[in-house]
Design a protein around this motif. Structure first.
Motif, PDB file in Angstrom:
ATOM      1  N   PHE A 152       0.418  -1.936  -6.838  1.00 39.47           N
ATOM      2  CA  PHE A 152      -0.163  -0.924  -5.668  1.00 39.47           C
ATOM      3  C   PHE A 152       0.641   0.441  -6.090  1.00 39.47           C
ATOM      4  N   ASN A 203      -5.504   9.934  -2.725  1.00 40.91           N
ATOM      5  CA  ASN A 203      -7.294   9.485  -2.224  1.00 40.91           C
ATOM      6  C   ASN A 203      -7.013  10.014  -0.681  1.00 40.91           C
ATOM      7  N   ASP A 256      -8.811  -6.095  -4.428  1.00 46.41           N
ATOM      8  CA  ASP A 256      -7.811  -5.404  -5.299  1.00 46.41           C
ATOM      9  C   ASP A 256      -6.712  -6.013  -5.918  1.00 46.41           C
ATOM     10  N   LYS A 278      -1.144   7.071  -5.939  1.00 46.37           N
ATOM     11  CA  LYS A 278      -2.610   7.129  -6.255  1.00 46.37           C
ATOM     12  C   LYS A 278      -3.131   6.930  -4.836  1.00 46.37           C
ATOM     13  N   ALA A 279      -2.935   6.148  -4.052  1.00 46.46           N
ATOM     14  CA  ALA A 279      -3.346   5.960  -2.652  1.00 46.46           C
ATOM     15  C   ALA A 279      -3.076   7.237  -1.761  1.00 46.46           C
ATOM     16  N   TRP A 338       6.065   4.215   4.185  1.00 49.25           N
ATOM     17  CA  TRP A 338       5.508   2.975   3.490  1.00 49.25           C
ATOM     18  C   TRP A 338       6.841   2.248   3.083  1.00 49.25           C
TER      19      TRP A 338
END
Length: 108
Positions: free
Chosen positions: A69, A77, A53, A73-74, A98
């Motif tokens: 990153f 999902n 990626d 969005k992560a 994070w």
């Protein structure tokens, strides 16, 4: 760093060897190692970039920055343990974890 060194670093980051990467991506044995001294075929380079990626320019050393990153969005999902969508509370907690993790990485 040359293309091979960049790919090796990315592979190490995933706790895998270059040989394991080659097998996973159906590349011939030793093909990535040859990229230390030659320019890879764009078809194979795209395959590696997609796997990690990152952009092809990053693999070629033309860009010092990886593909951004997108944490939101992560998280969109992601699914919770029981398969239900992530709650707003969980989303906030994931972001905090994070950010704390990345802050610790910057100090290394």
């Amino acid at each position: 760093m040359n293309t091979y060194e960049i790919i090796k670093t990315l592979a190490n980051g995933r706790k895998m060897t270059v040989a394991e990467l080659e097998r996973k991506l159906d590349l011939s044995n030793g093909s990535v190692s040859k990229w230390a001294k030659s320019t890879p075929n764009s078809k194979y380079l795209e395959k590696v970039a997609d796997y990690f990626d990152v952009s092809v320019d990053y693999l070629l050393g033309r860009s010092a920055k990886q593909v951004e990153f997108d944490l939101d969005k992560a998280i969109d999902n992601a699914m919770s343990f029981d398969g239900k969508p992530v709650t707003e509370h969980d989303r906030k907690m994931m972001k905090q974890l994070w950010k704390a993790y990345m802050a610790g990485k910057e100090k290394e």
